[in-house]
Design an enzyme around this catalytic site. Sequence first.
Site, PDB file in Angstrom:
ATOM      1  N   TRP A 271      38.448  40.182  32.633  1.00 19.16           N
ATOM      2  CA  TRP A 271      37.311  41.102  32.682  1.00 19.16           C
ATOM      3  C   TRP A 271      36.226  40.596  33.627  1.00 19.16           C
ATOM      4  O   TRP A 271      35.561  41.383  34.302  1.00 19.16           O
ATOM      5  CB  TRP A 271      36.726  41.275  31.278  1.00 19.16           C
ATOM      6  N   HIS A 272      36.066  39.272  33.693  1.00 17.10           N
ATOM      7  CA  HIS A 272      35.001  38.711  34.520  1.00 17.10           C
ATOM      8  C   HIS A 272      35.302  38.788  36.011  1.00 17.10           C
ATOM      9  O   HIS A 272      34.376  38.696  36.823  1.00 17.10           O
ATOM     10  CB  HIS A 272      34.725  37.259  34.118  1.00 17.10           C
ATOM     11  N   GLY A 273      36.550  38.921  36.386  1.00 19.67           N
ATOM     12  CA  GLY A 273      36.835  39.038  37.812  1.00 19.67           C
ATOM     13  C   GLY A 273      38.314  38.977  38.126  1.00 19.67           C
ATOM     14  O   GLY A 273      39.113  38.464  37.343  1.00 19.67           O
ATOM     15  N   PHE A 421      30.534  41.007  38.657  1.00 17.30           N
ATOM     16  CA  PHE A 421      31.585  41.238  37.660  1.00 17.30           C
ATOM     17  C   PHE A 421      31.581  42.666  37.147  1.00 17.30           C
ATOM     18  O   PHE A 421      32.471  43.057  36.444  1.00 17.30           O
ATOM     19  CB  PHE A 421      31.424  40.255  36.475  1.00 17.30           C
TER      20      PHE A 421
END
Length: 421
Positions: A271-273, A421
Amino acid sequence: MIISIFFNYILGLLIYKYRLKNKIGKFFLILGCTCNLGVLFVFKYLSFFIKNIDKLQGLKFPVPNLVLPIGISFFTFKAVSYLIDTYRGYTKVEKNPLYVGLYISFFPQLLAGPLSRYNNIADQIRGRKITWQKFSVGTCRFITGLGKKVLISNSMAVVVDRIFQMNVYSNVPITLAWLGSIAYTLQIYFDFSGYSDMAIGIGLMLGFKFEENFNFPYISKSITEFWRRWHITLSLWFKDYVYFPLGGSRVSNKDKLIRNLLVVWVLTGVWHGAEWTFVMWGFLNFVFIAFEKLISFEKLNIKGTYKHIYALFVINLGWVIFRSDNLMVAGKYISCMFGLANNAFWSPYTFMFIKENIVYFIAAFILSTPISQKINKFIVDAGKGYSFLEILYPFTIIGLFFVSMSYIVKGTYNPFIYFKF
């Protein structure tokens, strides 16, 4: 975002209408979740996916260069939670499309949260009250967050970026590598918690009360506790919509518990990248949280100081992976931290960076603990009935605002970590 708003508004009405007719309601729910997450995948992960397929298979598929719509990670998760909660009956469906639009696109939360559930703010959308009390508290909260971001996070960013850049060209000494990792640990906290303070403050100024997103995460004595204190609203989102539906910790055997934790933490990393560093960072959290659950770490009779040192060590190591451009860079940097790259122990740059930023380091250490909260409460309580302290507090806040603004105006280095992000 406009398409997302109307799509989820219509899907919400259909899900609510047919949710008691199990198959039809479930079909609309699956359709809504698939479309929302599918759009997120296309914009955020498709290029990464194609790039890795090309490398593995020796193919030459064209890699699309898509511009990431602003706030897509956050407004997609808010939309998905709205549809799921409507299906479960946790929230009433919203019949006014403008209210759904306000919830999904509310600008203070759009870029970096906190992630609010619709049922938590539905009544506030319809009947919030804007008062001078809320406005003044919100203003102070906003300015505090602004100061954390502009003064502390940005100062740490200069140190971090210089040290990480130095490590690209040569192996930095051990002390310098540790200083860079500690500075980034402080930078990312004050960057993100500062933004959350600003979002919560603007919300209060407009009559909304949002959930807290941070609770002094660096005082944690385990990685499990850290994630109860860090980015709280995201942790709760994954817990309620991924972990619990999979069975959570109330499963028949430990294999399923490990599976559930693995799914949640790989997804949290992704989810963060769209980089392998984020996948590895999520996997690192999974390994230690699974370990702590299997041995009931928080119940072990170990001195709290040792638990705290252990937690900070793992957190710091994880942030190095999170900050690095790729796994090779992360590996090189971590090897420098432990003297495995034939690097020296001391560097004059270490003393120079500390000397130039000593005030910011001291402020960062104090503000990342509950000491700052106690000092603030003492000043506010002590000021009641004493004109000098009552005047001093607002003037301190106003001073902080003007100092922060002067840093912004003069063009100080100003990266927002979580925006990407």
